[in-house]
Design a protein around this motif. Structure first.
Motif, PDB file in Angstrom:
ATOM      1  N   PRO A   1       0.791  -1.238   0.000  1.00  0.00           N
ATOM      2  CA  PRO A   1       0.000   0.000   0.000  1.00  0.00           C
ATOM      3  C   PRO A   1       0.819   1.281   0.000  1.00  0.00           C
ATOM      4  O   PRO A   1       0.291   2.347  -0.326  1.00  0.00           O
ATOM      5  CB  PRO A   1      -0.840  -0.132   1.281  1.00  0.00           C
ATOM      6  N   ALA A   2       2.100   1.175   0.347  1.00  0.00           N
ATOM      7  CA  ALA A   2       2.957   2.354   0.292  1.00  0.00           C
ATOM      8  C   ALA A   2       3.500   2.612  -1.106  1.00  0.00           C
ATOM      9  O   ALA A   2       4.100   3.656  -1.366  1.00  0.00           O
ATOM     10  CB  ALA A   2       4.120   2.201   1.276  1.00  0.00           C
ATOM     11  N   GLY A   3       3.295   1.630  -2.014  1.00  0.00           N
ATOM     12  CA  GLY A   3       3.817   1.758  -3.365  1.00  0.00           C
ATOM     13  C   GLY A   3       5.189   1.147  -3.539  1.00  0.00           C
ATOM     14  O   GLY A   3       5.804   1.292  -4.602  1.00  0.00           O
ATOM     15  N   THR A   4       5.676   0.443  -2.507  1.00  0.00           N
ATOM     16  CA  THR A   4       6.977  -0.225  -2.607  1.00  0.00           C
ATOM     17  C   THR A   4       6.873  -1.442  -3.506  1.00  0.00           C
ATOM     18  O   THR A   4       5.965  -2.259  -3.355  1.00  0.00           O
ATOM     19  CB  THR A   4       7.458  -0.666  -1.206  1.00  0.00           C
ATOM     20  N   LEU A   5       7.770  -1.578  -4.439  1.00  0.00           N
ATOM     21  CA  LEU A   5       7.756  -2.700  -5.376  1.00  0.00           C
ATOM     22  C   LEU A   5       8.262  -3.960  -4.674  1.00  0.00           C
ATOM     23  O   LEU A   5       9.392  -4.010  -4.190  1.00  0.00           O
ATOM     24  CB  LEU A   5       8.621  -2.368  -6.593  1.00  0.00           C
ATOM     25  N   LEU A   6       7.416  -4.986  -4.646  1.00  0.00           N
ATOM     26  CA  LEU A   6       7.760  -6.245  -3.987  1.00  0.00           C
ATOM     27  C   LEU A   6       8.171  -7.331  -4.971  1.00  0.00           C
ATOM     28  O   LEU A   6       8.964  -8.209  -4.632  1.00  0.00           O
ATOM     29  CB  LEU A   6       6.568  -6.746  -3.170  1.00  0.00           C
ATOM     30  N   PHE A   7       7.617  -7.275  -6.163  1.00  0.00           N
ATOM     31  CA  PHE A   7       7.920  -8.287  -7.179  1.00  0.00           C
ATOM     32  C   PHE A   7       7.750  -7.650  -8.546  1.00  0.00           C
ATOM     33  O   PHE A   7       6.838  -6.841  -8.753  1.00  0.00           O
ATOM     34  CB  PHE A   7       6.987  -9.490  -7.043  1.00  0.00           C
ATOM     35  N   HIS A   8       8.627  -8.011  -9.481  1.00  0.00           N
ATOM     36  CA  HIS A   8       8.561  -7.419 -10.816  1.00  0.00           C
ATOM     37  C   HIS A   8       8.940  -8.476 -11.844  1.00  0.00           C
ATOM     38  O   HIS A   8      10.066  -8.981 -11.824  1.00  0.00           O
ATOM     39  CB  HIS A   8       9.501  -6.223 -10.908  1.00  0.00           C
ATOM     40  N   HIS A   9       7.981  -8.808 -12.715  1.00  0.00           N
ATOM     41  CA  HIS A   9       8.276  -9.718 -13.821  1.00  0.00           C
ATOM     42  C   HIS A   9       8.290  -8.918 -15.113  1.00  0.00           C
ATOM     43  O   HIS A   9       7.310  -8.260 -15.471  1.00  0.00           O
ATOM     44  CB  HIS A   9       7.231 -10.818 -13.933  1.00  0.00           C
ATOM     45  N   THR A  10       9.410  -8.952 -15.818  1.00  0.00           N
ATOM     46  CA  THR A  10       9.532  -8.317 -17.127  1.00  0.00           C
ATOM     47  C   THR A  10       9.667  -9.410 -18.173  1.00  0.00           C
ATOM     48  O   THR A  10      10.560 -10.252 -18.074  1.00  0.00           O
ATOM     49  CB  THR A  10      10.764  -7.397 -17.182  1.00  0.00           C
ATOM     50  N   PRO A  11       8.787  -9.444 -19.167  1.00  0.00           N
ATOM     51  CA  PRO A  11       8.862 -10.515 -20.167  1.00  0.00           C
ATOM     52  C   PRO A  11      10.148 -10.457 -20.975  1.00  0.00           C
ATOM     53  O   PRO A  11      10.651  -9.371 -21.294  1.00  0.00           O
ATOM     54  CB  PRO A  11       7.640 -10.262 -21.056  1.00  0.00           C
ATOM     55  N   GLU A  12      10.677 -11.620 -21.289  1.00  0.00           N
ATOM     56  CA  GLU A  12      11.871 -11.689 -22.123  1.00  0.00           C
ATOM     57  C   GLU A  12      11.514 -11.401 -23.573  1.00  0.00           C
ATOM     58  O   GLU A  12      10.352 -11.531 -23.995  1.00  0.00           O
ATOM     59  CB  GLU A  12      12.503 -13.080 -22.011  1.00  0.00           C
ATOM     60  N   ALA A  13      12.481 -11.017 -24.353  1.00  0.00           N
ATOM     61  CA  ALA A  13      12.257 -10.766 -25.781  1.00  0.00           C
ATOM     62  C   ALA A  13      11.722 -12.033 -26.443  1.00  0.00           C
ATOM     63  O   ALA A  13      12.267 -13.120 -26.253  1.00  0.00           O
ATOM     64  CB  ALA A  13      13.564 -10.338 -26.437  1.00  0.00           C
ATOM     65  N   GLY A  14      10.647 -11.895 -27.165  1.00  0.00           N
ATOM     66  CA  GLY A  14      10.058 -13.045 -27.850  1.00  0.00           C
ATOM     67  C   GLY A  14       9.133 -13.879 -26.996  1.00  0.00           C
ATOM     68  O   GLY A  14       8.585 -14.885 -27.472  1.00  0.00           O
ATOM     69  N   GLU A  15       8.924 -13.502 -25.734  1.00  0.00           N
ATOM     70  CA  GLU A  15       8.033 -14.273 -24.866  1.00  0.00           C
ATOM     71  C   GLU A  15       6.592 -14.149 -25.352  1.00  0.00           C
ATOM     72  O   GLU A  15       6.075 -13.041 -25.528  1.00  0.00           O
ATOM     73  CB  GLU A  15       8.146 -13.759 -23.422  1.00  0.00           C
ATOM     74  N   ARG A  16       5.938 -15.287 -25.570  1.00  0.00           N
ATOM     75  CA  ARG A  16       4.590 -15.293 -26.131  1.00  0.00           C
ATOM     76  C   ARG A  16       3.633 -16.160 -25.318  1.00  0.00           C
ATOM     77  O   ARG A  16       2.603 -16.579 -25.834  1.00  0.00           O
ATOM     78  CB  ARG A  16       4.616 -15.818 -27.576  1.00  0.00           C
ATOM     79  N   PHE A  17       3.938 -16.421 -24.066  1.00  0.00           N
ATOM     80  CA  PHE A  17       3.068 -17.327 -23.314  1.00  0.00           C
ATOM     81  C   PHE A  17       1.676 -16.746 -23.109  1.00  0.00           C
ATOM     82  O   PHE A  17       0.677 -17.433 -23.258  1.00  0.00           O
ATOM     83  CB  PHE A  17       3.670 -17.683 -21.951  1.00  0.00           C
ATOM     84  N   LYS A  18       1.571 -15.462 -22.790  1.00  0.00           N
ATOM     85  CA  LYS A  18       0.253 -14.856 -22.591  1.00  0.00           C
ATOM     86  C   LYS A  18       0.269 -13.366 -22.927  1.00  0.00           C
ATOM     87  O   LYS A  18       0.129 -12.517 -22.060  1.00  0.00           O
ATOM     88  CB  LYS A  18      -0.254 -15.087 -21.170  1.00  0.00           C
ATOM     89  N   PRO A  19       0.439 -13.020 -24.202  1.00  0.00           N
ATOM     90  CA  PRO A  19       0.381 -11.614 -24.605  1.00  0.00           C
ATOM     91  C   PRO A  19      -1.001 -11.023 -24.328  1.00  0.00           C
ATOM     92  O   PRO A  19      -2.011 -11.734 -24.291  1.00  0.00           O
ATOM     93  CB  PRO A  19       0.664 -11.653 -26.108  1.00  0.00           C
ATOM     94  N   GLU A  20      -1.036  -9.716 -24.168  1.00  0.00           N
ATOM     95  CA  GLU A  20      -2.285  -9.014 -23.903  1.00  0.00           C
ATOM     96  C   GLU A  20      -2.913  -8.516 -25.211  1.00  0.00           C
ATOM     97  O   GLU A  20      -2.213  -8.195 -26.177  1.00  0.00           O
ATOM     98  CB  GLU A  20      -2.036  -7.820 -22.991  1.00  0.00           C
ATOM     99  N   ILE A  21      -4.246  -8.443 -25.182  1.00  0.00           N
ATOM    100  CA  ILE A  21      -4.984  -7.837 -26.281  1.00  0.00           C
ATOM    101  C   ILE A  21      -6.252  -7.242 -25.698  1.00  0.00           C
ATOM    102  O   ILE A  21      -6.859  -7.809 -24.787  1.00  0.00           O
ATOM    103  CB  ILE A  21      -5.320  -8.867 -27.391  1.00  0.00           C
ATOM    104  N   ASP A  22      -6.645  -6.074 -26.175  1.00  0.00           N
ATOM    105  CA  ASP A  22      -7.894  -5.480 -25.719  1.00  0.00           C
ATOM    106  C   ASP A  22      -9.062  -6.340 -26.174  1.00  0.00           C
ATOM    107  O   ASP A  22      -9.052  -6.905 -27.274  1.00  0.00           O
ATOM    108  CB  ASP A  22      -8.057  -4.066 -26.279  1.00  0.00           C
ATOM    109  N   ARG A  23     -10.082  -6.414 -25.345  1.00  0.00           N
ATOM    110  CA  ARG A  23     -11.260  -7.220 -25.689  1.00  0.00           C
ATOM    111  C   ARG A  23     -11.881  -6.773 -27.007  1.00  0.00           C
ATOM    112  O   ARG A  23     -12.304  -7.601 -27.813  1.00  0.00           O
ATOM    113  CB  ARG A  23     -12.300  -7.133 -24.566  1.00  0.00           C
TER     114      ARG A  23
END
Length: 377
Positions: free
Chosen positions: A86-108
């Motif tokens: 709640p303070a805005g402190t970053l606890l975990f950060h996942h950055t996708p690797e180049a070419g990662e396609r497991f679950k790309p986002e798309i607008d509905r």
């Protein structure tokens, strides 16, 4: 009724599940008509962004012949995930690797346009609100619409979501309120008008919770962000506070008070929004939800197994649609196709329902799930 005599297939609901099923059926030479209550494809906002997983949503798009087009318009950078306190402190950060396609986002809306554009013109009949389904169990079935028209079909597929009218033909189950409610807030032109929020959220999603309340923010295309305020409240919590959903200032003041212990930067996610809030109480079907086999009616997606919105709904709906369409194409009768489809769909949905039962409440936990895992969303 055999598939070799081209059964009359009626799909109710022009969401991702219904459109995917119609597309795959058409690729196998089977005509299907989709009926939807909306007046047209642009009648309303289609909602936020979603991730299509490699082992279900993308499987369906591959069978529909649309996977490469999906990759072209999707946002792989949307796989970035952040967990904060709640303070805005970053606890975990996942950055996708180049070419990662497991679950790309798309607008509905973009996904819907992709599917609609792949269908034979006239496949979707807009402005058709289903009132009821009747007729003998072995067919033909009669679909009655609120405009007074009636249509006959050899197979009726309910892809009409949480409050499915088709479901009533085979199951008495109705969704129950989970005790958890989402309130949606929109932010537009975020990189210029809400730069601090844009930096906080990143290119994907960001979540935080304190055990009693939570926030989930998600980047959409077109320089937009949607934030979901997560609370354990009565379904009528806005009215109980003497407010209406149109009272943006009143709701904002109430939220800022409820989140008063959170940092000012985090509180911007629920107070600096553009325009009205959208109330989204979370409902789910009983666990497990099943029905007695019917030879002419079946369900897919939320109509069959409505669950908390934890990233599997659209993926399972599209996988359901894919497997049902293939079963219709590969079996000699509609009855046999439904049996083959339900023999895999029902056990899969039961297992997922059990896994996600009470899952919406877990979004309030201060120990948020690891968003790098498949179950995170």
């Amino acid at each position: 009724m055999t598939t070799t005599t081209t059964p009359r297939v009626a799909l109710i609901g022009a969401g991702p599940g219904g459109l995917t099923c119609a597309r795959i059926l058409q690729r196998h030479g089977i005509t299907a008509t989709v009926y939807d209550r909306e007046s047209g494809p642009d009648a309303r906002d289609q909602g936020g962004t979603l991730d299509l997983h490699e082992d279900n949503g993308q499987t369906a798009l591959r069978e529909a012949g649309l996977l490469e087009e999906f990759f072209r318009i999707s946002r792989p950078e949307g796989q970035e995930m952040r967990q904060m306190d709640p303070a805005g402190t970053l606890l975990f950060h996942h950055t996708p690797e180049a070419g990662e396609r497991f679950k790309p986002e798309i607008d509905r809306g973009q996904l819907r346009d992709l599917l609609l554009g792949s269908l034979t013109p006239g496949t979707v009949r807009w402005g058709h609100t289903l009132r009821s389904v009747d007729g003998p169990a072995d067919g033909p079935r009669r679909l009655h619409f609120t405009d007074g028209t009636t249509v006959e079909a050899d197979l009726v597929i309910g892809a009409d979501g949480a409050w499915s009218k088709v479901r009533r033909a085979i199951s008495p189950a109705v969704p129950q309120y989970s005790g958890i409610s989402f309130l949606e807030a929109w932010f537009h032109d975020v990189d210029s008008r809400h730069a601090d929020i844009a930096e906080l959220v990143g290119q994907g999603g960001a979540a935080a919770a304190d055990g009693d309340r939570g926030l989930f923010a998600q980047r959409n295309s077109g320089d937009h962000i949607r934030v979901y305020v997560i609370q354990r409240v009565p379904v009528d919590w806005i009215g109980a506070a003497g407010l209406t959903i149109e009272d943006t200032d009143g709701i904002r003041a109430l939220l800022l008070d409820r989140f008063r212990d959170w940092s000012p930067r985090m509180r911007r996610l629920l107070g600096d929004n553009d325009g009205r809030y959208v109330d989204r109480p979370i409902f789910a079907l009983p666990v497990p939800h099943t029905w007695e086999h019917n030879p002419t009616v079946t369900l897919l997606g939320d109509a069959a197994h409505l669950m908390p919105p934890l990233g599997v709904g659209v993926n399972l709906a599209m996988l359901d649609a894919c497997e049902l369409a293939l079963a219709i194409a590969e079996n000699a009768t509609v009855d046999a196709a439904i049996r083959a489809y339900e023999s895999t769909m029902l056990p899969r949905s039961h297992e997922t329902q059990k896994l996600l039962d009470n899952g919406a409440a877990e979004l309030l936990s201060a120990e948020l799930p690891d968003f790098a895992t498949d179950e995170a969303r």
